[in-house]
Scaffold this motif. Structure first.
Motif, PDB file in Angstrom:
ATOM      1  N   SER A  50       0.790  -1.259  -0.027  1.00 34.16           N
ATOM      2  CA  SER A  50      -0.068  -0.111   0.001  1.00 34.16           C
ATOM      3  C   SER A  50       0.877   1.330   0.015  1.00 34.16           C
ATOM      4  CB  SER A  50      -0.879   0.076   1.260  1.00 34.16           C
ATOM      5  OG  SER A  50      -0.277  -0.075   2.462  1.00 34.16           O
ATOM      6  N   ASP A  51       1.956   1.235  -0.096  1.00 41.69           N
ATOM      7  CA  ASP A  51       3.003   2.181  -0.060  1.00 41.69           C
ATOM      8  C   ASP A  51       3.110   2.889  -1.127  1.00 41.69           C
ATOM      9  OD1 ASP A  51       3.319   1.863   2.663  1.00 41.69           O
ATOM     10  OD2 ASP A  51       5.514   0.847   2.521  1.00 41.69           O
ATOM     11  N   THR A  52       3.271   4.275  -1.061  1.00 40.61           N
ATOM     12  CA  THR A  52       3.643   4.853  -2.463  1.00 40.61           C
ATOM     13  C   THR A  52       4.900   5.783  -2.414  1.00 40.61           C
ATOM     14  OG1 THR A  52       2.307   6.941  -1.874  1.00 40.61           O
ATOM     15  CG2 THR A  52       1.190   5.287  -2.916  1.00 40.61           C
ATOM     16  N   ILE A  53       5.518   6.094  -3.676  1.00 47.40           N
ATOM     17  CA  ILE A  53       6.647   6.848  -3.584  1.00 47.40           C
ATOM     18  C   ILE A  53       6.184   8.092  -4.543  1.00 47.40           C
ATOM     19  CG2 ILE A  53       9.150   7.157  -4.649  1.00 47.40           C
ATOM     20  CD1 ILE A  53       9.331   4.113  -4.088  1.00 47.40           C
ATOM     21  N   ARG A  54       6.401   9.426  -4.230  1.00 47.72           N
ATOM     22  CA  ARG A  54       6.240  10.463  -4.898  1.00 47.72           C
ATOM     23  C   ARG A  54       7.595  10.835  -5.624  1.00 47.72           C
ATOM     24  NH1 ARG A  54       3.092  13.423  -0.171  1.00 47.72           N
ATOM     25  NH2 ARG A  54       5.118  12.699   1.072  1.00 47.72           N
ATOM     26  N   LEU A  55       7.580  10.582  -7.017  1.00 47.17           N
ATOM     27  CA  LEU A  55       8.736  10.618  -7.862  1.00 47.17           C
ATOM     28  C   LEU A  55       9.152  11.953  -7.983  1.00 47.17           C
ATOM     29  CD1 LEU A  55       8.539   7.997 -10.451  1.00 47.17           C
ATOM     30  CD2 LEU A  55       9.934   7.563  -8.367  1.00 47.17           C
ATOM     31  N   GLY A  56       8.415  12.638  -8.571  1.00 51.28           N
ATOM     32  CA  GLY A  56       8.720  13.950  -8.791  1.00 51.28           C
ATOM     33  C   GLY A  56       7.981  14.569 -10.131  1.00 51.28           C
ATOM     34  N   PHE A  57       8.154  15.622 -10.493  1.00 53.34           N
ATOM     35  CA  PHE A  57       7.243  16.299 -11.742  1.00 53.34           C
ATOM     36  C   PHE A  57       7.761  15.962 -13.154  1.00 53.34           C
ATOM     37  CE2 PHE A  57       6.573  18.355  -7.469  1.00 53.34           C
ATOM     38  CZ  PHE A  57       5.258  18.385  -7.541  1.00 53.34           C
ATOM     39  N   VAL A  58       6.762  15.796 -14.054  1.00 52.32           N
ATOM     40  CA  VAL A  58       7.142  15.846 -15.468  1.00 52.32           C
ATOM     41  C   VAL A  58       6.765  17.251 -15.865  1.00 52.32           C
ATOM     42  CG1 VAL A  58       6.434  15.125 -17.661  1.00 52.32           C
ATOM     43  CG2 VAL A  58       6.513  13.269 -15.828  1.00 52.32           C
ATOM     44  N   PRO A  59       7.622  17.836 -16.559  1.00 51.76           N
ATOM     45  CA  PRO A  59       7.291  19.331 -17.012  1.00 51.76           C
ATOM     46  C   PRO A  59       6.188  19.156 -18.022  1.00 51.76           C
ATOM     47  CG  PRO A  59       9.590  18.928 -17.298  1.00 51.76           C
ATOM     48  CD  PRO A  59       8.987  17.665 -16.957  1.00 51.76           C
ATOM     49  N   ALA A  60       5.366  20.473 -18.190  1.00 47.98           N
ATOM     50  CA  ALA A  60       4.478  20.651 -18.982  1.00 47.98           C
ATOM     51  C   ALA A  60       4.934  20.472 -20.551  1.00 47.98           C
ATOM     52  CB  ALA A  60       3.662  22.216 -18.697  1.00 47.98           C
ATOM     53  N   GLY A  61       4.189  20.013 -21.566  1.00 52.63           N
ATOM     54  CA  GLY A  61       4.482  19.907 -22.691  1.00 52.63           C
ATOM     55  C   GLY A  61       5.321  18.565 -23.051  1.00 52.63           C
ATOM     56  N   MET A  62       5.377  17.551 -22.276  1.00 58.30           N
ATOM     57  CA  MET A  62       6.242  16.455 -22.374  1.00 58.30           C
ATOM     58  C   MET A  62       5.655  15.249 -22.562  1.00 58.30           C
ATOM     59  SD  MET A  62       9.194  18.076 -22.353  1.00 58.30           S
ATOM     60  CE  MET A  62      10.433  17.099 -22.195  1.00 58.30           C
ATOM     61  N   THR A  63       6.112  14.257 -23.326  1.00 56.44           N
ATOM     62  CA  THR A  63       5.465  13.013 -23.578  1.00 56.44           C
ATOM     63  C   THR A  63       6.295  11.811 -22.845  1.00 56.44           C
ATOM     64  OG1 THR A  63       4.477  13.538 -25.499  1.00 56.44           O
ATOM     65  CG2 THR A  63       4.664  11.342 -25.016  1.00 56.44           C
ATOM     66  N   VAL A  64       5.825  10.852 -21.922  1.00 61.32           N
ATOM     67  CA  VAL A  64       6.512   9.943 -21.495  1.00 61.32           C
ATOM     68  C   VAL A  64       6.619   8.672 -22.292  1.00 61.32           C
ATOM     69  CG1 VAL A  64       6.804   8.469 -19.450  1.00 61.32           C
ATOM     70  CG2 VAL A  64       6.510  10.781 -19.043  1.00 61.32           C
ATOM     71  N   ILE A  65       7.727   8.141 -22.605  1.00 59.10           N
ATOM     72  CA  ILE A  65       8.037   6.739 -23.266  1.00 59.10           C
ATOM     73  C   ILE A  65       7.963   5.475 -22.307  1.00 59.10           C
ATOM     74  CG2 ILE A  65       8.915   5.621 -25.272  1.00 59.10           C
ATOM     75  CD1 ILE A  65       9.978   8.509 -25.901  1.00 59.10           C
ATOM     76  N   PRO A  66       7.041   4.923 -21.912  1.00 58.02           N
ATOM     77  CA  PRO A  66       7.144   4.125 -20.857  1.00 58.02           C
ATOM     78  C   PRO A  66       7.837   2.801 -21.239  1.00 58.02           C
ATOM     79  CG  PRO A  66       4.525   4.916 -21.241  1.00 58.02           C
ATOM     80  CD  PRO A  66       5.436   5.471 -22.209  1.00 58.02           C
ATOM     81  N   GLY A  67       7.652   2.441 -22.485  1.00 57.25           N
ATOM     82  CA  GLY A  67       8.498   1.267 -22.620  1.00 57.25           C
ATOM     83  C   GLY A  67      10.079   1.416 -22.630  1.00 57.25           C
ATOM     84  N   LEU A  68      10.759   2.596 -22.624  1.00 56.84           N
ATOM     85  CA  LEU A  68      11.985   2.622 -22.245  1.00 56.84           C
ATOM     86  C   LEU A  68      12.448   3.140 -20.977  1.00 56.84           C
ATOM     87  CD1 LEU A  68      12.955   4.742 -25.527  1.00 56.84           C
ATOM     88  CD2 LEU A  68      13.151   2.518 -25.034  1.00 56.84           C
ATOM     89  N   ILE A  69      11.227   2.982 -19.966  1.00 56.07           N
ATOM     90  CA  ILE A  69      11.606   3.293 -18.351  1.00 56.07           C
ATOM     91  C   ILE A  69      12.262   2.096 -18.038  1.00 56.07           C
ATOM     92  CG2 ILE A  69      10.547   3.291 -16.201  1.00 56.07           C
ATOM     93  CD1 ILE A  69       8.062   4.626 -17.530  1.00 56.07           C
ATOM     94  N   THR A  70      13.438   2.408 -17.365  1.00 58.29           N
ATOM     95  CA  THR A  70      14.407   1.541 -16.469  1.00 58.29           C
ATOM     96  C   THR A  70      14.170   1.594 -15.166  1.00 58.29           C
ATOM     97  OG1 THR A  70      16.417   2.808 -16.929  1.00 58.29           O
ATOM     98  CG2 THR A  70      15.769   1.101 -18.565  1.00 58.29           C
ATOM     99  N   ILE A  71      14.409   0.486 -14.134  1.00 55.46           N
ATOM    100  CA  ILE A  71      14.541   0.636 -12.891  1.00 55.46           C
ATOM    101  C   ILE A  71      15.947  -0.298 -12.265  1.00 55.46           C
ATOM    102  CG2 ILE A  71      13.358   0.099 -10.687  1.00 55.46           C
ATOM    103  CD1 ILE A  71      10.808   0.180 -12.077  1.00 55.46           C
ATOM    104  N   VAL A  72      16.509   0.558 -11.803  1.00 53.97           N
ATOM    105  CA  VAL A  72      17.741  -0.050 -11.297  1.00 53.97           C
ATOM    106  C   VAL A  72      17.796  -0.184  -9.582  1.00 53.97           C
ATOM    107  CG1 VAL A  72      20.380  -0.012 -11.269  1.00 53.97           C
ATOM    108  CG2 VAL A  72      19.464   1.078 -13.079  1.00 53.97           C
ATOM    109  N   THR A  73      18.121  -1.523  -9.146  1.00 52.95           N
ATOM    110  CA  THR A  73      18.206  -1.797  -7.829  1.00 52.95           C
ATOM    111  C   THR A  73      19.446  -2.256  -7.273  1.00 52.95           C
ATOM    112  OG1 THR A  73      17.558  -4.110  -8.024  1.00 52.95           O
ATOM    113  CG2 THR A  73      15.573  -2.540  -8.083  1.00 52.95           C
ATOM    114  N   THR A  74      19.717  -2.020  -6.086  1.00 57.99           N
ATOM    115  CA  THR A  74      21.030  -2.486  -5.383  1.00 57.99           C
ATOM    116  C   THR A  74      20.944  -3.441  -4.311  1.00 57.99           C
ATOM    117  OG1 THR A  74      20.558  -0.734  -3.713  1.00 57.99           O
ATOM    118  CG2 THR A  74      21.671  -0.016  -5.632  1.00 57.99           C
TER     119      THR A  74
END
Length: 154
Positions: A50-74
Motif C-alpha cells: 500500500s506504500d507510494t513513492i512520490r517521484l517528482g514532476f514531469v514538465p508541461a508539454g512532455m510525453t513519457v515513453i513508458p517502454g523505455l523506463i528502466t529501474i535499477v536496484t541495489t
C-alpha cells in the motif's frame, strides 16, 4: 499506507519556482529524448503493497515513453511490481497506472530492469506529479533509480 519521497521530489517541492521547461535537479540526459532520473533511498523496512513513492514532476508539454523506463536496484530480495501513475501534490493517486498500464512486474534483483508496460506513450499538457505504487513487498535497505524517458510534445 505510507508515502515516501524521491530525493528529486523533495528538492522540487522546496523550489521557489515550480514552472519551467525542465525541472531543476531532475537529470536531463541526451538531446531530443531526455530522461528524468529519480532516486529513492529506502532505509530499513521493506515497502509494503500500500506504500507510494512520490517521484517528482514531469514538465508541461512532455510525453513519457513508458517502454523505455528502466529501474535499477541495489539489493536482491522479495519480488514486486511498480505501477507508475499520476498524483496530486499531496501524493493522492489520480491514475495509479497512467504510465504503466496493467501488470508491470519488476524483479527485485541487483541491476537494471525494463518496465513491462502496456502503455505506448503518455502526454502531459500541464506539470504533473508522478508516483509509484507498490504491489507486493520490495526489499529494505535498497536504492532504486528510476529513469523515465521524455520527448517534447510541442
Amino acid at each position: 499506507m505510507a508515502n515516501y519521497d524521491s530525493n528529486e521530489y523533495t528538492t522540487q517541492v522546496a523550489a521557489s519556482a515550480k514552472a519551467g521547461a525542465m525541472i531543476a535537479n531532475a537529470a536531463t540526459i541526451s538531446g531530443k529524448v531526455r530522461f528524468l532520473q529519480f532516486t529513492v533511498d529506502k532505509g530499513s523496512g521493506a515497502l509494503s503493497a500500500s506504500d507510494t513513492i512520490r517521484l517528482g514532476f514531469v514538465p508541461a508539454g512532455m510525453t513519457v515513453i513508458p517502454g523505455l523506463i528502466t529501474i535499477v536496484t541495489t539489493v536482491t530480495g522479495g519480488a514486486g511490481t511498480f505501477k507508475i501513475g499520476t498524483a496530486t501534490d499531496a501524493g493522492v493517486a489520480v491514475d495509479d497506472d497512467a504510465i504503466t498500464g496493467s501488470v508491470n512486474a519488476v524483479a527485485n534483483t541487483v541491476g537494471s530492469a525494463n518496465l513491462n508496460t502496456s502503455v505506448a506513450s503518455v502526454a502531459f499538457s500541464a506539470r504533473t506529479l508522478l508516483m509509484v505504487t507498490q504491489v507486493g513487498a520490495l526489499a529494505a535497505n535498497a536504492k532504486y533509480t528510476i529513469n523515465i524517458p521524455l520527448v517534447n510534445s510541442n
